[in-house]
Design a protein around this motif. Sequence first.
Motif, PDB file in Angstrom:
ATOM      1  N   ARG A 203       0.839  -1.213   0.000  1.00  0.00           N
ATOM      2  CA  ARG A 203       0.000   0.000   0.000  1.00  0.00           C
ATOM      3  C   ARG A 203       0.868   1.255   0.000  1.00  0.00           C
ATOM      4  NH1 ARG A 203      -3.084  -3.144   3.414  1.00  0.00           N
ATOM      5  NH2 ARG A 203      -2.208  -2.173   5.271  1.00  0.00           N
ATOM      6  N   GLN A 204       1.947   1.223   0.751  1.00  0.00           N
ATOM      7  CA  GLN A 204       2.866   2.370   0.783  1.00  0.00           C
ATOM      8  C   GLN A 204       3.518   2.576  -0.593  1.00  0.00           C
ATOM      9  OE1 GLN A 204       5.466   1.286   4.010  1.00  0.00           O
ATOM     10  NE2 GLN A 204       4.285   2.482   5.511  1.00  0.00           N
ATOM     11  N   GLN A 205       3.883   1.476  -1.224  1.00  0.00           N
ATOM     12  CA  GLN A 205       4.475   1.546  -2.563  1.00  0.00           C
ATOM     13  C   GLN A 205       3.475   2.131  -3.565  1.00  0.00           C
ATOM     14  OE1 GLN A 205       7.597   1.563  -2.150  1.00  0.00           O
ATOM     15  NE2 GLN A 205       8.166  -0.016  -3.612  1.00  0.00           N
ATOM     16  N   GLN A 206       2.233   1.670  -3.485  1.00  0.00           N
ATOM     17  CA  GLN A 206       1.205   2.175  -4.381  1.00  0.00           C
ATOM     18  C   GLN A 206       0.948   3.664  -4.141  1.00  0.00           C
ATOM     19  OE1 GLN A 206      -2.052  -0.492  -3.576  1.00  0.00           O
ATOM     20  NE2 GLN A 206      -1.363  -2.007  -5.086  1.00  0.00           N
ATOM     21  N   ALA A 207       0.914   4.059  -2.888  1.00  0.00           N
ATOM     22  CA  ALA A 207       0.709   5.466  -2.548  1.00  0.00           C
ATOM     23  C   ALA A 207       1.882   6.312  -3.051  1.00  0.00           C
ATOM     24  CB  ALA A 207       0.536   5.639  -1.040  1.00  0.00           C
ATOM     25  N   ALA A 208       3.088   5.804  -2.881  1.00  0.00           N
ATOM     26  CA  ALA A 208       4.272   6.531  -3.345  1.00  0.00           C
ATOM     27  C   ALA A 208       4.266   6.649  -4.867  1.00  0.00           C
ATOM     28  CB  ALA A 208       5.546   5.837  -2.867  1.00  0.00           C
ATOM     29  N   GLU A 209       3.878   5.567  -5.527  1.00  0.00           N
ATOM     30  CA  GLU A 209       3.820   5.597  -6.997  1.00  0.00           C
ATOM     31  C   GLU A 209       2.742   6.566  -7.478  1.00  0.00           C
ATOM     32  OE1 GLU A 209       3.006   2.625 -10.750  1.00  0.00           O
ATOM     33  OE2 GLU A 209       3.772   1.762  -8.892  1.00  0.00           O
ATOM     34  N   ALA A 210       1.590   6.573  -6.818  1.00  0.00           N
ATOM     35  CA  ALA A 210       0.518   7.500  -7.189  1.00  0.00           C
ATOM     36  C   ALA A 210       0.977   8.947  -6.988  1.00  0.00           C
ATOM     37  CB  ALA A 210      -0.739   7.214  -6.367  1.00  0.00           C
ATOM     38  N   GLN A 211       1.677   9.188  -5.878  1.00  0.00           N
ATOM     39  CA  GLN A 211       2.200  10.527  -5.609  1.00  0.00           C
ATOM     40  C   GLN A 211       3.224  10.923  -6.680  1.00  0.00           C
ATOM     41  OE1 GLN A 211       1.261  12.827  -3.498  1.00  0.00           O
ATOM     42  NE2 GLN A 211       2.869  14.270  -4.073  1.00  0.00           N
ATOM     43  N   TRP A 212       4.081  10.024  -7.062  1.00  0.00           N
ATOM     44  CA  TRP A 212       5.079  10.292  -8.101  1.00  0.00           C
ATOM     45  C   TRP A 212       4.387  10.644  -9.420  1.00  0.00           C
ATOM     46  CZ3 TRP A 212       6.393   8.110 -12.810  1.00  0.00           C
ATOM     47  CH2 TRP A 212       7.602   8.531 -13.363  1.00  0.00           C
ATOM     48  N   HIS A 213       3.346   9.895  -9.784  1.00  0.00           N
ATOM     49  CA  HIS A 213       2.611  10.174 -11.022  1.00  0.00           C
ATOM     50  C   HIS A 213       1.944  11.546 -10.966  1.00  0.00           C
ATOM     51  CE1 HIS A 213       3.185   6.492 -13.284  1.00  0.00           C
ATOM     52  NE2 HIS A 213       2.965   5.783 -12.179  1.00  0.00           N
ATOM     53  N   ARG A 214       1.364  11.905  -9.814  1.00  0.00           N
ATOM     54  CA  ARG A 214       0.760  13.241  -9.667  1.00  0.00           C
ATOM     55  C   ARG A 214       1.815  14.322  -9.844  1.00  0.00           C
ATOM     56  NH1 ARG A 214      -2.403  10.654  -5.868  1.00  0.00           N
ATOM     57  NH2 ARG A 214      -0.952  11.089  -4.195  1.00  0.00           N
ATOM     58  N   GLU A 215       2.975  14.131  -9.230  1.00  0.00           N
ATOM     59  CA  GLU A 215       4.057  15.111  -9.346  1.00  0.00           C
ATOM     60  C   GLU A 215       4.552  15.233 -10.783  1.00  0.00           C
ATOM     61  OE1 GLU A 215       6.926  13.748  -6.485  1.00  0.00           O
ATOM     62  OE2 GLU A 215       5.702  14.435  -4.773  1.00  0.00           O
ATOM     63  N   GLN A 216       4.586  14.114 -11.494  1.00  0.00           N
ATOM     64  CA  GLN A 216       4.994  14.147 -12.901  1.00  0.00           C
ATOM     65  C   GLN A 216       3.976  14.912 -13.745  1.00  0.00           C
ATOM     66  OE1 GLN A 216       8.028  13.095 -14.145  1.00  0.00           O
ATOM     67  NE2 GLN A 216       8.338  13.041 -11.944  1.00  0.00           N
ATOM     68  N   ARG A 217       2.687  14.702 -13.477  1.00  0.00           N
ATOM     69  CA  ARG A 217       1.637  15.420 -14.218  1.00  0.00           C
ATOM     70  C   ARG A 217       1.730  16.922 -13.950  1.00  0.00           C
ATOM     71  NH1 ARG A 217      -1.565  10.926 -12.773  1.00  0.00           N
ATOM     72  NH2 ARG A 217      -2.532  12.103 -11.097  1.00  0.00           N
ATOM     73  N   VAL A 218       1.949  17.282 -12.689  1.00  0.00           N
ATOM     74  CA  VAL A 218       2.081  18.699 -12.336  1.00  0.00           C
ATOM     75  C   VAL A 218       3.309  19.299 -13.012  1.00  0.00           C
ATOM     76  CG1 VAL A 218       2.572  20.303 -10.439  1.00  0.00           C
ATOM     77  CG2 VAL A 218       0.798  18.553 -10.171  1.00  0.00           C
ATOM     78  N   ALA A 219       4.428  18.588 -12.999  1.00  0.00           N
ATOM     79  CA  ALA A 219       5.655  19.089 -13.631  1.00  0.00           C
ATOM     80  C   ALA A 219       5.456  19.259 -15.136  1.00  0.00           C
ATOM     81  CB  ALA A 219       6.826  18.146 -13.347  1.00  0.00           C
TER      82      ALA A 219
END
Length: 160
Positions: free
Chosen positions: A8-24
Motif C-alpha cells: 500500500r505504501q508503494q502504491q501510494a508513493a507511486e501514485a504521488q510520483w505520477h501526480r508530481e509528474q503530471r504537475v511538472a
Amino acid sequence: MQSDQFERQQQAAEAQWHREQRVAELNRRRDGYMQVNASFRRYRTHLMNFLWTVHKGAVTPDAREVVEDARRDHHSVFAEAQMIASAAVLIELDGMTTALSEVYRRIMCLEEGNPDQDGSFNEIRTDFVRLWERWERMRAVMRADIGLGSDAGAPSAIEP
C-alpha cells in the motif's frame, strides 16, 4: 500483513510520483505556452510596425533588424514549444507560424517594390486582423490544454 502495508505504501508513493509528474509536465507546458504566446505577440507587433515603416517609406537597417530579431526569437521559442506542446496546440502553433511567415513574406515583397497582386499596404493590414483572430484561437487551445478552458467549472488538467 507487513507485506500488505508495504505494498500500500508503494502504491501510494507511486501514485504521488505520477501526480508530481503530471504537475511538472503541466508546468512545463504552461511556461512554454507563455513564452511562445509572448514571442508570437512580439513578432506580430514588430511586423505591424515594420509594415507602417514600409508604408511611410522610412525603412532603415535598424528597422529591418528589429523585425529580424523578433523573427529569430519567434523561431527559437517555437522550436522549444514544438517539443512540449500537445498535438492540438501544435496544430495551432504550426498554423500561426505559417500565417506569420506569409505576412512577413508579403511585407518584404511590398518593401522591395515587388508586392503580390493583393499585397498593398491596406490588404496586408487586414492580414493582421486575421492573425489576431488566429492568435485568439491558438490561445484558447493552449488554455484548454492546461486546464484553463472557458468553463469555470472545468476539471483541472492535474486531476487524476
